[in-house]
Write a protein that holds these residues in place. Structure first.
Motif, short mmCIF file in Angstrom:
data_model
loop_
_atom_site.label_atom_id
_atom_site.label_comp_id
_atom_site.label_asym_id
_atom_site.label_seq_id
_atom_site.Cartn_x
_atom_site.Cartn_y
_atom_site.Cartn_z
N ASP A 76 -3.69 -11.50 -2.41
CA ASP A 76 -2.72 -11.28 -3.28
C ASP A 76 -2.94 -11.09 -4.78
O ASP A 76 -3.75 -11.70 -5.19
CB ASP A 76 -1.48 -12.63 -3.24
CG ASP A 76 -0.47 -12.41 -4.18
OD1 ASP A 76 -0.37 -11.50 -4.98
OD2 ASP A 76 0.59 -12.97 -3.89
N THR A 80 9.76 -4.69 1.63
CA THR A 80 8.59 -5.27 1.18
C THR A 80 7.39 -4.70 2.28
O THR A 80 6.42 -4.93 1.85
CB THR A 80 8.43 -6.74 1.08
OG1 THR A 80 8.59 -7.34 2.61
CG2 THR A 80 9.78 -7.46 0.08
N ASP A 81 7.86 -3.97 3.43
CA ASP A 81 6.84 -3.59 4.32
C ASP A 81 6.45 -2.34 3.92
O ASP A 81 6.24 -1.53 4.85
CB ASP A 81 7.64 -3.82 5.61
CG ASP A 81 8.53 -2.94 6.11
OD1 ASP A 81 9.08 -2.14 5.14
OD2 ASP A 81 9.09 -3.03 7.20
N VAL A 86 1.97 -6.33 7.58
CA VAL A 86 1.07 -5.35 7.18
C VAL A 86 -0.21 -5.65 7.65
O VAL A 86 -1.21 -4.78 8.12
CB VAL A 86 1.10 -5.21 5.66
CG1 VAL A 86 -0.02 -4.13 5.34
CG2 VAL A 86 2.45 -4.43 5.30
N ASP A 133 -4.41 -7.33 2.06
CA ASP A 133 -3.09 -7.09 1.69
C ASP A 133 -2.17 -8.42 1.75
O ASP A 133 -2.90 -9.34 1.88
CB ASP A 133 -2.28 -6.04 2.75
CG ASP A 133 -1.11 -5.36 2.28
OD1 ASP A 133 -1.25 -4.09 2.15
OD2 ASP A 133 -0.17 -6.14 1.88
N TYR A 134 -0.97 -8.56 1.26
CA TYR A 134 -0.51 -9.66 1.14
C TYR A 134 0.56 -9.89 2.05
O TYR A 134 1.13 -11.10 2.12
CB TYR A 134 -0.13 -10.00 -0.36
CG TYR A 134 1.25 -9.56 -0.95
CD1 TYR A 134 1.64 -8.37 -0.42
CD2 TYR A 134 1.93 -10.05 -1.65
CE1 TYR A 134 2.76 -7.81 -0.81
CE2 TYR A 134 3.05 -9.55 -2.30
CZ TYR A 134 3.40 -8.28 -1.90
OH TYR A 134 4.61 -7.84 -2.30
N HIS A 135 0.94 -9.06 2.75
CA HIS A 135 2.16 -8.95 3.60
C HIS A 135 1.76 -9.38 4.99
O HIS A 135 0.95 -8.50 5.59
CB HIS A 135 2.92 -7.45 3.54
CG HIS A 135 4.42 -7.51 3.95
ND1 HIS A 135 4.74 -7.82 5.41
CD2 HIS A 135 5.62 -7.67 3.35
CE1 HIS A 135 5.99 -7.86 5.60
NE2 HIS A 135 6.57 -7.66 4.42
N ASP A 180 13.50 -4.20 5.50
CA ASP A 180 12.61 -5.11 4.84
C ASP A 180 11.92 -4.25 3.88
O ASP A 180 11.18 -3.54 4.21
CB ASP A 180 11.48 -5.79 5.63
CG ASP A 180 10.73 -6.72 4.75
OD1 ASP A 180 10.72 -6.69 3.87
OD2 ASP A 180 9.68 -7.15 5.57
#
Ligand SMILES: C[S@@+](CC[C@H](N)C(=O)[O-])C[C@H]1O[C@@H](n2cnc3c(N)ncnc32)[C@H](O)[C@@H]1O
Length: 242
Positions: free
Chosen positions: A130, A32-33, A104, A99-101, A30
């Motif tokens: 975000d 995005t992490d 996370v 954060d947006y994840h 992933d």
């Protein structure tokens, strides 16, 4: 993977601020992490804040002040600030690591619990934020902090606009950008200057113009950060007269 950080302070006591993090190696599955790792910029910034809090105006925060970290990742900067602040002032700021994840944010919450196991009310809160559609807090924010949050050509503009919506008139946005001169992130650090050319700077009738007030080059330190990091640019961003 547990990582322990110890940042020397300028105080007689404590002589260091210690933070423990769950810091995962990149999974590779992933992409995005990226926020599950602590990046060089957050380590450099945390160290500088502990060594000289006044340089970052941490001693000037008023009672009731709020600090928001954007793209907090593992939360190293927020956790460092929370551990440091009681040694600077008796009035603790509200610190919100954002954060947006989702993965996370989960890891961030567990890092807060690990570092402040005895606090009924932890000194760092988390929030989903975000940069492309920031939640606006009730009160404008005294300090924004972001480390290694510019790694896509769109990020600098998103962070600029986000700061324009969140930051108090006398607030400060500390942005530390990692300079990478090889590989796929080459040149992305330069997008910060491009995002703050005069005609791009956000303007508010009541606050003035949001601009870069100060820039500083920070050398890469041995043993900190990845091989593609050549150094860091630290920006002080805030509202100034138009
Ligand atoms: C390279 S990591 C840096 C993490 C941490 N600040 C550090 O220096 O270790 C970038 C972080 O920004 C977050 N991020 C990326 N795009 C975002 C967005 N649009 N809104 C909020 N967070 C974002 C990622 O999830 C990640 O945690």
């Amino acid at each position: 993977m547990t990582r322990d950080f110890s940042f020397p302070t300028a105080f007689a006591s404590p002589t260091s601020i210690d933070v423990r993090l769950n810091d995962a190696p990149l999974s590779g599955t992933d992409h995005t992490d990226v926020g599950l790792q602590s990046w060089g910029a957050s380590i450099i910034l945390s160290g500088l804040m502990c060594a000289s809090p006044n340089r970052f105006a941490l001693d000037k925060l008023q009672p009731g002040a709020t600090i928001i970290e954007l793209g907090a990742g593992t939360g190293l900067v927020s956790l460092t600030l929370a551990a440091l602040h009681p040694h600077i002032s008796s009035t603790a700021p509200a610190i919100i690591a954002t954060d947006y994840h989702p993965a996370v944010l989960d890891n961030l919450r567990s890092n807060i619990a690990v570092n402040f196991p005895e606090n009924a009310e932890p000194p760092v809160h988390t929030m989903l934020l975000d940069w492309s559609r920031p939640t606006i807090p009730h009160e404008p924010v005294s300090m924004l902090v972001a480390a290694d949050a510019v790694y896509d050509p769109e990020h600098a503009g998103m962070l600029r606009d986000c700061a324009a919506r969140l930051l108090k008139q006398d607030g400060i946005f500390w942005l530390i950008v990692t300079v990478r001169v090889v590989g796929k992130f080459e040149g992305i650090a330069d997008t910060v200057e491009a995002a703050f050319v005069d005609e791009q700077c956000p303007r508010r009738e009541d606050f003035g113009v949001l601009k870069i007030l100060q820039r500083e080059w920070l050398e890469k330190q041995r043993g900190i950060g990845r091989g593609d990091e050549t150094g860091y640019r630290l920006y002080r961003i805030g509202w100034a007269d138009a």
